[in-house]
Design a protein around this motif. Structure first.
Motif, mmCIF file in Angstrom:
data_model
loop_
_atom_site.group_PDB
_atom_site.id
_atom_site.type_symbol
_atom_site.label_atom_id
_atom_site.label_comp_id
_atom_site.label_asym_id
_atom_site.label_seq_id
_atom_site.Cartn_x
_atom_site.Cartn_y
_atom_site.Cartn_z
ATOM 1 N N ASP A 26 0.832 -1.205 0.000
ATOM 2 C CA ASP A 26 0.000 0.000 0.000
ATOM 3 C C ASP A 26 0.867 1.255 0.000
ATOM 4 O O ASP A 26 0.589 2.225 -0.707
ATOM 5 N N LEU A 27 1.911 1.242 0.811
ATOM 6 C CA LEU A 27 2.805 2.395 0.869
ATOM 7 C C LEU A 27 3.496 2.631 -0.468
ATOM 8 O O LEU A 27 3.638 3.766 -0.918
ATOM 9 N N GLU A 28 3.947 1.560 -1.110
ATOM 10 C CA GLU A 28 4.593 1.688 -2.420
ATOM 11 C C GLU A 28 3.618 2.239 -3.451
ATOM 12 O O GLU A 28 3.989 3.065 -4.291
ATOM 13 N N LYS A 29 2.382 1.777 -3.372
ATOM 14 C CA LYS A 29 1.358 2.260 -4.296
ATOM 15 C C LYS A 29 1.119 3.754 -4.090
ATOM 16 O O LYS A 29 1.051 4.529 -5.061
ATOM 17 N N VAL A 30 1.030 4.192 -2.851
ATOM 18 C CA VAL A 30 0.831 5.614 -2.544
ATOM 19 C C VAL A 30 2.028 6.432 -3.017
ATOM 20 O O VAL A 30 1.867 7.514 -3.589
ATOM 21 N N ALA A 32 4.078 5.671 -5.458
ATOM 22 C CA ALA A 32 4.051 5.700 -6.924
ATOM 23 C C ALA A 32 3.032 6.731 -7.411
ATOM 24 O O ALA A 32 3.297 7.493 -8.355
ATOM 25 N N GLU A 33 1.885 6.761 -6.762
ATOM 26 C CA GLU A 33 0.867 7.755 -7.131
ATOM 27 C C GLU A 33 1.377 9.165 -6.866
ATOM 28 O O GLU A 33 1.140 10.076 -7.662
ATOM 29 N N GLN A 34 2.083 9.347 -5.767
ATOM 30 C CA GLN A 34 2.639 10.662 -5.429
ATOM 31 C C GLN A 34 3.661 11.096 -6.474
ATOM 32 O O GLN A 34 3.691 12.258 -6.884
#
Length: 114
Positions: A26-30, A32-34
């Motif tokens: 989840d943190l990696e996904k956030v 990447a979105e950032q």
């Protein structure tokens, strides 16, 4: 009974905590979105700067065109004034020529009477 109820309560709380916590994925996904949002913001900033540069260049061209139009207007006004002055001078010459012709005609008529 109290111990089993306490044990079930603790298990439910731990389960709720585990479900509520963010995982590494989840943190990696956030993150990447950032990064994607940051890249889009940078691109938008570059586009805005390019648009401002183009607008400034267009303003310079518009100002130059206005100056040229003003100069042309001044020249046209000068040409109109010069034409009006030439017209007045021509009318004056015509009036003088008419007067001279009239005097010459009167002199001719006077000499014919003699």
């Amino acid at each position: 009974m109290k111990k089993s109820l306490l044990l079930i309560s603790v298990m439910l709380v731990l389960t709720a905590l585990m479900i509520g916590c963010a995982t590494t994925g989840d943190l990696e996904k956030v993150q990447a979105e950032q990064k994607m949002i940051d890249a889009k913001a940078d691109q938008a900033l570059q586009d805005a700067r390019a648009a401002k540069t183009e607008a400034d260049a267009a303003q310079v061209k518009a100002d130059a065109a206005k100056v040229k139009a003003d100069e042309t207007s001044v020249r046209a006004d000068s040409a109109i004034k010069a034409a009006e002055e030439r017209e007045k001078a021509a009318e004056e010459r015509e009036r003088i020529a008419d007067e001279k012709a009239k005097k010459a005609d009167e002199a001719f008529q006077k000499s014919m009477k003699k």
